[in-house]
Design an enzyme around this catalytic site. Structure first.
Site, PDB file in Angstrom:
ATOM      1  N   LYS A  58      35.575  37.006  40.755  1.00  0.00           N
ATOM      2  CA  LYS A  58      34.818  37.310  39.534  1.00  0.00           C
ATOM      3  C   LYS A  58      35.410  36.529  38.364  1.00  0.00           C
ATOM      4  CE  LYS A  58      35.318  40.638  36.507  1.00  0.00           C
ATOM      5  NZ  LYS A  58      34.966  39.943  35.227  1.00  0.00           N
ATOM      6  N   GLU A 113      49.267  37.865  37.808  1.00  0.00           N
ATOM      7  CA  GLU A 113      49.796  36.883  36.855  1.00  0.00           C
ATOM      8  C   GLU A 113      49.282  37.300  35.490  1.00  0.00           C
ATOM      9  OE1 GLU A 113      50.424  34.551  34.246  1.00  0.00           O
ATOM     10  OE2 GLU A 113      48.894  33.197  35.034  1.00  0.00           O
ATOM     11  N   CYS A 140      49.418  31.516  28.916  1.00  0.00           N
ATOM     12  CA  CYS A 140      50.527  32.465  29.060  1.00  0.00           C
ATOM     13  C   CYS A 140      51.886  31.787  28.967  1.00  0.00           C
ATOM     14  CB  CYS A 140      50.416  33.208  30.387  1.00  0.00           C
ATOM     15  SG  CYS A 140      48.931  34.201  30.545  1.00  0.00           S
ATOM     16  N   GLU A 193      52.020  39.093  22.574  1.00  0.00           N
ATOM     17  CA  GLU A 193      51.324  37.837  22.835  1.00  0.00           C
ATOM     18  C   GLU A 193      50.151  37.653  21.877  1.00  0.00           C
ATOM     19  OE1 GLU A 193      50.165  35.420  26.841  1.00  0.00           O
ATOM     20  OE2 GLU A 193      49.574  37.516  26.767  1.00  0.00           O
TER      21      GLU A 193
END
Length: 484
Positions: free
Chosen positions: A178, A256, A290, A386
């Site tokens: 997806k 991840e 990331c 983040e």
């Protein structure tokens, strides 16, 4: 007069299909802020159909000799090259990415990674056989795990799809993947490419399936009884939800997740070279990476000089239209992400100083200026969390001990870098930095042969490399009596 939106569809068992209940969602080009397509909003019936197709295709795909799976993957890689311009156009529209950069920085590594895993398909082996009990021989079989439910992110939709399907298919698994609800176009095109290759080579097209949809679609995939493994690249929150859902029937999980990469710059560094490389690694893809070099720790003796040079580099960095070959990055992916990045800037503490950027740019789309923020403390929100935008923060440290303490002092542990001419210091830092990757005097290069994955809240499992390939396999011990 309104322009008709392009209609994207799911790919299930070799057929492009609308959602069973007909629901759709609009897909927006982040460079314009305008919808250009609709995509299915898949629900339980669609998930059931895709899982059934993958499950039915699994035995034959699993039982192929590795050379045959390699042949398929090599053909897919060839087809990626042949249809590169279609893929580039789809990804540029998906993400607002500069066309030239998709062509130079994404297509070549994707093709290389598919070919790497094509080779790995023929390395599906265990340790050598041996006798560990008198009268018996033990052997190890390495086998595919089964159907894999995979959820890809919106920052690199094409490349992350490759990172997921290539090792899974090479190991003999079948796939239901997806894409993000904001970036489905390139994954749907990949389905067309892979489906045509499977068809040409006489394999079931149910080996690879694509479901468009939102978080609910992803939840239904992970909770479905068919998949033996769930793999996601996404936020920490999403990873925790996947791990919790998968635990209900003990699925294998590959995560991840986020990152907050420290970039530790010592006083003996070549400042001009470090600034040049760090600014590219921090702003590339609008910082939506990331591993982006967005948390810089600079030794106090060179702090002011470094910040001035970094602010100058930010001012010279360009963001803009997809067809402008001089831009380094395009827009943020969606309106929510733009709001998030703005929020971090608006909530900066009084002691922080914006050295460059700090604002949205352009009259349309989700563009944000290359930004540098200095004067920050270790416990500031923008240091600890983040941002996922073109924002580089700078802190000043006194010595190596403090640099390590601050570098490791976040919940993420995906990637890091050290900048120094002192080899012994670089080796010490590579040992003490608690991150899945440590770059020395560089930041962000990746190769198919080396693993990518983190610790702590950055998740577990590896992408790329033989380690990533192993994650999509299981180990079986077979013992045979020598008595006949």
């Amino acid at each position: 007069m309104t322009t008709a939106l392009r209609r994207l569809r799911n790919y299930i068992d070799g057929e492009f299909r609308d959602a069973a209940d007909g629901r759709t969602t609009e897909v927006v080009n982040p460079a314009t802020g305008e919808a250009y397509a609709t995509a299915p909003l898949s629900a339980a019936a669609d998930v059931d159909a895709a899982m059934a197709a993958a499950e039915a295709a699994f035995p034959a795909w699993r039982d192929l000799i590795p050379a045959e799976r390699q042949k398929v993957l090599l053909k897919i890689a060839d087809r990626f090259e042949e249809r590169a311009e279609e893929l580039i156009a789809a990804e540029s529209e998906n993400c607002g990415k500069p066309v030239a950069l998709v062509r130079s920085e994404e297509i070549p590594p994707m093709v290389d990674q598919i070919r790497f895993f094509a080779g790995a398909a023929r390395m599906l082996e265990g340790r050598s056989a041996g006798e560990y009990m008198e009268g018996f021989t033990s052997i190890i079989r390495r086998e595919p795990v089964g159907v894999c439910a995979q959820v890809a992110p919106w920052n690199y939709p094409m490349m992350m799809a490759v990172w997921k399907f290539a090792p899974a298919l090479a190991a003999g698994n079948t796939v239901v993947i997806k894409p993000s609800d904001t970036t489905p176009a390139s994954t749907v095109l990949i389905a067309d490419i892979i489906g045509s290759v499977l068809d040409e080579l006489g394999h079931s097209r149910g080996v690879f399936n694509v479901l468009c949809g939102d978080r609910e679609t992803g939840r239904l995939m992970v909770e479905h009884t068919v998949p033996a493994m769930a793999s996601i690249t996404g936020s920490v929150r999403a990873g925790m939800q996947v791990a919790e859902s998968a635990s209900k029937d003990l699925k294998r999980v590959h995560l991840e997740l986020g990152g907050k990469a420290p970039v530790v710059v010592f006083e003996d560094t070549d400042i001009a070279k470090a600034v040049e490389d760090i600014s590219v690694a921090g702003y590339f893809n609008a910082g939506q990476d990331c591993t982006a070099a967005t948390r810089v720790l600079v030794q106090e003796s060179i702090h002011d000089e470094f910040v001035a040079a970094l602010a100058k580099a930010a001012a010279e960095t360009k963001t803009g239209a997809v067809d402008d070959e001089d831009v380094l990055y395009g827009p943020l992916n969606n309106a929510n992400q733009l709001k998030q990045v703005k929020g971090f800037i608006e909530r900066l503490p009084a002691h922080a100083k914006i050295e460059a950027g700090g604002e949205q740019v352009g009259e349309k789309g989700y563009f944000f200026a290359p930004t540098v923020v200095s004067g920050l403390k270790q416990d500031d929100e923008i240091v600890q969390h983040e941002v996922f935008g073109p924002v580089i923060t700078v802190q000043s440290f006194s010595d190596e001990k403090q640099a390590v303490e601050w570098a490791n002092g976040v919940e993420y542990a995906l990637a890091s870098s050290v900048w120094t001419k002192d080899h012994a210091r670089a080796m010490r830092m590579s040992r003490t930095l608690d991150f899945g990757c440590v770059w020395i005097n560089t930041h962000i290069p990746l190769v198919a042969e080396m693993p990518h994955g983190g610790f702590k809240k950055s998740g577990y499992g590896k992408d790329l490399s033989a380690y990533g390939f192993d994650d999509y396999t299981r180990i079986k011990h077979v013992m045979t009596s020598l008595d006949g």
